[in-house]
Design a protein around this motif. Structure first.
Motif, PDB file in Angstrom:
ATOM      1  N   ASP A 275       0.979  -1.264  -0.034  1.00  0.00           N
ATOM      2  CA  ASP A 275      -0.064   0.130   0.066  1.00  0.00           C
ATOM      3  C   ASP A 275       0.820   1.173  -0.133  1.00  0.00           C
ATOM      4  O   ASP A 275       0.551   2.300  -0.562  1.00  0.00           O
ATOM      5  CB  ASP A 275      -0.804  -0.004   1.264  1.00  0.00           C
ATOM      6  CG  ASP A 275      -2.003  -1.114   1.104  1.00  0.00           C
ATOM      7  OD1 ASP A 275      -2.229  -1.485   0.115  1.00  0.00           O
ATOM      8  OD2 ASP A 275      -2.547  -1.382   2.211  1.00  0.00           O
ATOM      9  N   MET A 276       1.909   1.188   0.735  1.00  0.00           N
ATOM     10  CA  MET A 276       2.803   2.224   0.582  1.00  0.00           C
ATOM     11  C   MET A 276       3.437   2.773  -0.666  1.00  0.00           C
ATOM     12  O   MET A 276       3.712   3.785  -0.918  1.00  0.00           O
ATOM     13  CB  MET A 276       3.972   2.027   1.780  1.00  0.00           C
ATOM     14  CG  MET A 276       3.829   2.295   3.137  1.00  0.00           C
ATOM     15  SD  MET A 276       5.036   1.581   4.088  1.00  0.00           S
ATOM     16  CE  MET A 276       6.046   2.991   3.955  1.00  0.00           C
TER      17      MET A 276
ATOM     18  N   HIS B 241       0.596  12.018   9.875  1.00  0.00           N
ATOM     19  CA  HIS B 241      -0.394  12.041   8.807  1.00  0.00           C
ATOM     20  C   HIS B 241      -0.820  10.254   8.506  1.00  0.00           C
ATOM     21  O   HIS B 241      -2.100  10.270   8.210  1.00  0.00           O
ATOM     22  CB  HIS B 241      -0.020  12.553   7.766  1.00  0.00           C
ATOM     23  CG  HIS B 241      -1.017  12.608   6.478  1.00  0.00           C
ATOM     24  ND1 HIS B 241      -1.887  13.428   6.413  1.00  0.00           N
ATOM     25  CD2 HIS B 241      -0.833  11.814   5.379  1.00  0.00           C
ATOM     26  CE1 HIS B 241      -2.549  13.228   5.197  1.00  0.00           C
ATOM     27  NE2 HIS B 241      -1.875  12.318   4.616  1.00  0.00           N
ATOM     28  N   HIS B 242       0.063   9.452   8.591  1.00  0.00           N
ATOM     29  CA  HIS B 242      -0.211   8.159   8.133  1.00  0.00           C
ATOM     30  C   HIS B 242      -0.536   7.263   9.083  1.00  0.00           C
ATOM     31  O   HIS B 242      -0.761   6.215   8.947  1.00  0.00           O
ATOM     32  CB  HIS B 242       1.127   7.813   7.373  1.00  0.00           C
ATOM     33  CG  HIS B 242       1.078   8.297   6.021  1.00  0.00           C
ATOM     34  ND1 HIS B 242       0.394   8.154   4.877  1.00  0.00           N
ATOM     35  CD2 HIS B 242       2.060   9.262   5.391  1.00  0.00           C
ATOM     36  CE1 HIS B 242       0.746   8.970   3.829  1.00  0.00           C
ATOM     37  NE2 HIS B 242       1.777   9.492   4.094  1.00  0.00           N
ATOM     38  N   ALA B 243      -0.674   7.836  10.531  1.00  0.00           N
ATOM     39  CA  ALA B 243      -0.810   6.659  11.777  1.00  0.00           C
ATOM     40  C   ALA B 243      -1.940   6.362  11.776  1.00  0.00           C
ATOM     41  O   ALA B 243      -2.998   7.255  11.428  1.00  0.00           O
ATOM     42  CB  ALA B 243      -0.223   7.595  13.011  1.00  0.00           C
ATOM     43  N   ARG B 244      -2.128   5.107  12.355  1.00  0.00           N
ATOM     44  CA  ARG B 244      -3.428   4.637  12.503  1.00  0.00           C
ATOM     45  C   ARG B 244      -3.749   4.972  13.767  1.00  0.00           C
ATOM     46  O   ARG B 244      -5.221   5.092  13.988  1.00  0.00           O
ATOM     47  CB  ARG B 244      -3.444   3.080  12.232  1.00  0.00           C
ATOM     48  CG  ARG B 244      -3.112   2.431  11.058  1.00  0.00           C
ATOM     49  CD  ARG B 244      -4.119   2.613   9.897  1.00  0.00           C
ATOM     50  NE  ARG B 244      -3.626   2.382   8.535  1.00  0.00           N
ATOM     51  CZ  ARG B 244      -4.033   1.111   7.891  1.00  0.00           C
ATOM     52  NH1 ARG B 244      -4.843   0.320   8.563  1.00  0.00           N
ATOM     53  NH2 ARG B 244      -3.720   1.168   6.877  1.00  0.00           N
ATOM     54  N   SER B 245      -3.156   5.082  14.764  1.00  0.00           N
ATOM     55  CA  SER B 245      -3.479   5.653  16.175  1.00  0.00           C
ATOM     56  C   SER B 245      -2.249   6.234  16.553  1.00  0.00           C
ATOM     57  O   SER B 245      -1.067   5.904  16.266  1.00  0.00           O
ATOM     58  CB  SER B 245      -3.953   4.691  17.144  1.00  0.00           C
ATOM     59  OG  SER B 245      -3.085   3.638  17.193  1.00  0.00           O
TER      60      SER B 245
ATOM     61  N   PRO C 247     -10.569  11.716  12.112  1.00  0.00           N
ATOM     62  CA  PRO C 247      -9.579  11.895  12.849  1.00  0.00           C
ATOM     63  C   PRO C 247      -8.816  10.631  13.308  1.00  0.00           C
ATOM     64  O   PRO C 247      -9.457   9.423  13.533  1.00  0.00           O
ATOM     65  CB  PRO C 247     -10.208  12.663  14.191  1.00  0.00           C
ATOM     66  CG  PRO C 247     -11.494  12.042  14.089  1.00  0.00           C
ATOM     67  CD  PRO C 247     -11.795  11.898  12.608  1.00  0.00           C
ATOM     68  N   THR C 248      -7.472  10.794  13.668  1.00  0.00           N
ATOM     69  CA  THR C 248      -6.821   9.735  14.261  1.00  0.00           C
ATOM     70  C   THR C 248      -6.927   9.567  15.735  1.00  0.00           C
ATOM     71  O   THR C 248      -6.761  10.777  16.368  1.00  0.00           O
ATOM     72  CB  THR C 248      -5.165   9.964  13.910  1.00  0.00           C
ATOM     73  OG1 THR C 248      -5.105  10.221  12.325  1.00  0.00           O
ATOM     74  CG2 THR C 248      -4.365   8.888  14.266  1.00  0.00           C
TER      75      THR C 248
ATOM     76  N   HIS D 298       1.247   4.340  15.718  1.00  0.00           N
ATOM     77  CA  HIS D 298       0.884   2.939  15.171  1.00  0.00           C
ATOM     78  C   HIS D 298       0.521   2.821  13.719  1.00  0.00           C
ATOM     79  O   HIS D 298      -0.025   3.569  13.226  1.00  0.00           O
ATOM     80  CB  HIS D 298      -0.463   2.417  16.010  1.00  0.00           C
ATOM     81  CG  HIS D 298      -0.080   2.194  17.475  1.00  0.00           C
ATOM     82  ND1 HIS D 298       0.163   0.993  18.124  1.00  0.00           N
ATOM     83  CD2 HIS D 298      -0.185   3.217  18.305  1.00  0.00           C
ATOM     84  CE1 HIS D 298       0.175   1.115  19.348  1.00  0.00           C
ATOM     85  NE2 HIS D 298       0.088   2.448  19.735  1.00  0.00           N
ATOM     86  N   GLY D 299       1.258   1.817  13.113  1.00  0.00           N
ATOM     87  CA  GLY D 299       1.145   1.944  11.592  1.00  0.00           C
ATOM     88  C   GLY D 299       0.188   0.741  11.369  1.00  0.00           C
ATOM     89  O   GLY D 299      -0.486   0.367  12.046  1.00  0.00           O
TER      90      GLY D 299
END
Length: 281
Positions: free
Chosen positions: A76-77, A105-109, A163-164, A224-225
């Protein structure tokens, strides 16, 4: 070929290298399996060239990687070529700050644990300005405003339509530090209270009464990625941000944050705690 890979591109290449090393292969051996030169493998792992999702899956196959979540995340990256808003600051701010914005910006949390400052994503403009005014060497007023602007724009990740999720563990010392005097601090504390009422934001306070605890001397940001091996730790130090992504380091800082959360007040009690401090200013 890229001459200045972004932090995310460098991280992608690093993960390809880790996959190869876990398989016990040299770059030359990996190139032979792929039918390419060793230099091309090295360039991919240095983030200097783009890699297709198909090639990622092929590499994972050659490297005997069975972590489907990791392979999918890396694939995906390769398809995300978004030019982030932070790029407009590339010539005027340290690269590490742009990398931090990209990670957020890309963090899941996200989680943060901090002792002496309010987390950047929760700072008011006035509070942030007071922090930058204390920098050594001293910054000019325009440079201070430039830094403030960048910090406020980073906060988009917790205000956007999706929002994250964000957990902030803040020590009582940070709440009582009168940056800019009582009026600025009071507005900052009220902002924390307002933010704590948002569904995706959890704020917990570690009171002085909790005593000593592991990790107290550090400002920790944990992103978290999409796969656990793609998590990132950011440590805010006087000489600049430091990023960690080795598996042992990720485990260490997850444990530290868990322990700090365990001794902190509950979100509801924390909200009342902050309100009480603000009330007596």
């Amino acid at each position: 070929m890229r001459t200045n890979p972004t932090g995310r591109q460098l991280r992608f290449g690093t993960e390809l290298r880790k996959l190869r090393e876990r398989a016990g292969l040299t770059a030359t051996e990996a190139g032979q399996l792929m039918g390419i030169k060793q230099t091309q493998v090295s360039n991919m792992e240095a983030g200097r060239v783009g890699v297709s999702a198909e090639r990622v899956r092929t590499l994972a196959c050659h490297y005997d990687c069975s972590d489907k979540a990791l392979v999918q995340a890396l694939s995906d990256m390769t398809t995300d070529r978004t030019r982030g808003w932070w790029e407009e600051y590339r010539e005027t701010l340290p690269t590490a700050l742009l990398d931090l914005a990209e990670v957020e910006h890309h963090a899941r949390s996200m989680q943060t644990a901090i002792t002496i400052h309010i987390p950047g994503l929760l700072q008011t403009r006035d509070h942030a300005r007071e922090i930058f005014m204390q920098d050594v060497p001293e910054m000019s007023p325009p440079d201070i405003e430039h830094r403030v602007s960048f910090r406020i724009k980073r906060q988009a990740v917790i205000f956007r339509s999706d929002p994250t999720p964000y957990q902030a563990i803040i020590h009582e010392a940070a709440l009582r530090m009168l940056l800019g005097g009582a009026p600025v601090t009071k507005r900052q504390l009220r902002h924390l209270i307002d933010m704590s009422e948002r569904e995706h934001i959890t704020i917990q306070v570690i009171p002085f009464a909790a005593g000593s605890f592991a990790g107290s001397g550090q400002s920790i940001f944990y992103s978290h990625g999409p796969a656990s091996l793609l998590d990132t730790v950011h440590l805010d130090q006087s000489h600049g941000p430091v990023f960690l992504d080795a598996e042992a380091q990720l485990v260490k800082y997850r444990v530290l944050i868990e322990r700090m959360a365990a001794i902190a007040l509950t979100p509801k009690v924390s909200r009342d705690f902050i309100h009480n401090i603000a009330h007596h200013l």
